[in-house]
Design a protein around this motif. Structure first.
Motif, short mmCIF file in Angstrom:
data_model
loop_
_atom_site.label_atom_id
_atom_site.label_comp_id
_atom_site.label_asym_id
_atom_site.label_seq_id
_atom_site.Cartn_x
_atom_site.Cartn_y
_atom_site.Cartn_z
N VAL A 1 0.84 -1.21 0.00
CA VAL A 1 0.00 0.00 0.00
C VAL A 1 0.87 1.26 0.00
O VAL A 1 0.53 2.27 -0.62
CB VAL A 1 -1.03 0.04 1.17
CG1 VAL A 1 -2.06 -1.06 1.05
CG2 VAL A 1 -0.36 0.02 2.53
N TYR A 2 2.01 1.20 0.66
CA TYR A 2 2.87 2.39 0.73
C TYR A 2 3.51 2.69 -0.63
O TYR A 2 3.54 3.84 -1.07
CB TYR A 2 3.96 2.18 1.78
CG TYR A 2 4.98 3.29 1.84
CD1 TYR A 2 4.62 4.55 2.30
CD2 TYR A 2 6.29 3.07 1.42
CE1 TYR A 2 5.55 5.58 2.33
CE2 TYR A 2 7.23 4.10 1.46
CZ TYR A 2 6.85 5.35 1.91
OH TYR A 2 7.77 6.37 1.95
N ALA B 1 1.02 5.18 7.89
CA ALA B 1 -0.06 6.10 7.50
C ALA B 1 -0.69 5.71 6.16
O ALA B 1 -1.84 6.08 5.88
CB ALA B 1 0.49 7.53 7.42
N ALA B 2 0.06 4.96 5.35
CA ALA B 2 -0.47 4.58 4.03
C ALA B 2 -1.52 3.47 4.12
O ALA B 2 -2.29 3.25 3.18
CB ALA B 2 0.68 4.12 3.14
N PHE B 3 -1.58 2.78 5.26
CA PHE B 3 -2.52 1.65 5.42
C PHE B 3 -3.86 2.23 5.87
O PHE B 3 -4.09 2.46 7.04
CB PHE B 3 -1.94 0.69 6.47
CG PHE B 3 -2.58 -0.67 6.53
CD1 PHE B 3 -3.70 -1.00 5.77
CD2 PHE B 3 -2.05 -1.66 7.35
CE1 PHE B 3 -4.28 -2.26 5.84
CE2 PHE B 3 -2.61 -2.93 7.43
CZ PHE B 3 -3.73 -3.22 6.67
N GLN B 4 -4.75 2.46 4.90
CA GLN B 4 -5.98 3.20 5.18
C GLN B 4 -7.20 2.31 5.38
O GLN B 4 -8.23 2.77 5.89
CB GLN B 4 -6.27 4.17 4.02
CG GLN B 4 -5.24 5.28 3.89
CD GLN B 4 -5.39 6.36 4.95
OE1 GLN B 4 -6.47 6.54 5.50
NE2 GLN B 4 -4.30 7.04 5.28
N SER B 5 -7.14 1.05 4.97
CA SER B 5 -8.33 0.21 5.13
C SER B 5 -8.49 -0.17 6.60
O SER B 5 -7.57 0.02 7.40
CB SER B 5 -8.19 -1.05 4.28
OG SER B 5 -7.22 -1.89 4.86
#
Ligand SMILES: Cc1ncc(COP(=O)(O)O)c(C=O)c1O
Length: 436
Positions: A128-129, A296-300
């Motif tokens: 995800v990042y 912070a990139a892991f939004q789910s």
């Protein structure tokens, strides 16, 4: 104590009857362990063993460590479960501690129940990042038993099904004893690491999510890379947009001696690190820690029912405090040197069978081959099995590894003392001598 074989026989029979046959045990007649105390374990039939494998490098501060057990018992009587839906005192205490003791900018943790899940979480974070998919893993590496982890793993015997994840590409292992290029260190110019660039340019889109590697390949047989390896390998990975996922499941928490984590020996700061095994002295706990930006990139949404279980976290806090309070990272270095010196002497006494001695700290291995003295390095799993039976007779537990099952892995709890190192070396010597 008198030996009553009947209890053990009954357990072995039921194990055969009710467990998946793939759940393999050590020894022709598996040992049914029932009790542990420090460096020693006892089986249900009353025999005592000196444990030089500590679970699988899991029992870092000794079996039934009273300090850890007191914390665990207090926690289970207070609150045994909540899931990751609620913050708890043990979970934030552990996360804060891990942010302090891990290298570089690793600050944000996710807790799960195993090393497999820790590696899975790390891969998701990297993907995800970077918004890339492809991953570089290592031949002879081991990442666990889920489908992704089996695909990252590069050992046919540990794969029940063919590779499921096309995006995983395997670089050659930094396996100096069996150099994949037939070269010798240091004139090899670390070709195993340099080759990652060719791998990325020929088998990926040229933009990768990350590189997952163990500082010392554990299941692979404690394959210990040359000191320049990670600097070169990680440099190439970053050039192609990837992050470095350092799998410290085996090498973490002082195991390699002198440093808390294996990768610290080479001064590389991973963007993501995974841990399990020794973190909670045997209680189930997987950890994935990442930098703020990656986290912070892991939004789910994400949840782990058993992740960060307060009992496991209390066990981890007590284990890690014990390691620090008792200076076990230094003890690991000191006793590791003694163990290594003894194993090198053993290799001189048995120059035919012992091809290589390698490892760091209290993570030492000997690789058994057909005839090192005459240059025949054919792996010798049969002698390894015979050695296991001999060490068992002498009350010593050791571990096995290597693609061919011909590597003896020796990793006692970090609390080991000189007398126990010497006792284990004496048993090993007598066991080799008994092989004839
Ligand atoms: C380096 C490494 N990563 C991951 C795993 C998987 O851990 P677990 O068995 O807790 O799922 C292991 C297990 O041996 C391991 O050695």
């Amino acid at each position: 104590m008198s030996i009553d074989q009947s209890v053990g026989d009954d357990v072995r029979r039921k194990h055969g009857e009710y467990l998946l046959p793939a759940v393999a045990n050590y020894y022709a007649e598996p040992i049914v362990l029932a009790e542990g105390d420090g460096m020693r374990v006892r089986d249900v039939d009353g025999r005592e063993y000196l444990d030089f494998f500590g679970g699988i490098l899991t029992v870092s501060v000794g079996h039934c460590n009273p300090t850890v057990n007191t914390a665990v018992k207090a926690q289970i009587d207070r609150l045994g479960h909540v899931s990751t839906l609620y913050p708890t005192v043990p979970i934030v205490e552990l996360a804060e501690r891990l942010a302090r003791i891990t290298p570089g900018k690793l600050t944000k943790s996710m807790f799960t129940a195993s090393g497999t899940e820790a590696d899975e979480t790390a891969v998701v974070l990297a993907q995800v990042y970077t918004e890339a998919q492809e991953l570089i893993a290592l031949r002879h590496g081991y990442s666990g038993r889920s489908l992704l982890a089996q695909s990252l793993t590069a050992h046919a015997p540990w794969r029940a099904v063919p590779t499921q994840i096309a995006a995983v590409k395997h670089a050659v292992s930094p396996y100096c004893y069996r150099c994949p290029f037939g070269l010798s260190y240091p004139s090899c110019d670390i070709k195993c690491a340099q080759d990652i660039e060719e791998l990325i340019r020929t088998t990926t889109t040229g933009r990768i999510a990350g590189f997952l590697a163990e500082p010392i390949q554990g299941v692979g047989g404690f394959i210990t890379p040359p000191k320049e390896y990670f600097d070169v390998a990680v440099g190439i990975v970053r050039k192609y947009g990837g992050v470095f996922i350092c799998d410290e499941v085996q090498t973490g928490f002082g195991r390699t001696g002198g440093k808390m984590f294996g990768i610290e020996h080479w001064g590389i700061e991973p963007e993501i690190m995974t841990m399990a095994k020794g973190v909670a002295n045997g209680l189930p706990l997987g950890v994935t820690i990442a930098t703020d930006e990656i986290a912070a990139a892991f939004q789910s949404l994400t949840i782990s029912t058993f992740g960060g279980n307060p009992v496991s976290c209390a066990g981890a806090n007590a284990t890690l405090a014990f390691i620090e309070d008792e200076n076990l990272v230094d003890n690991s270095e000191r006793q590791g040197k003694r163990l290594r010196a003894g194993l090198e002497e053993l290799a001189k006494s048995f120059p035919k069978q012992i091809g290589d001695v390698r490892g760091m700290g209290l993570m030492q291995a000997i690789e058994l081959v057909r005839d090192e003295a005459s240059g025949d390095r054919t792996p010798d799993p049969a002698t390894t099995l015979a050695l296991f039976e001999e060490t068992k007779k002498r009350g010593l537990l050791i571990g096995k590894g290597g693609l061919s099952g011909n590597v003896v892995r020796i990793s006692p709890p970090l609390t080991v003392g000189e007398a126990e190192i010497d006792e284990a070396l004496t048993s090993l010597e007598a066991s080799f001598a008994a092989l004839g």
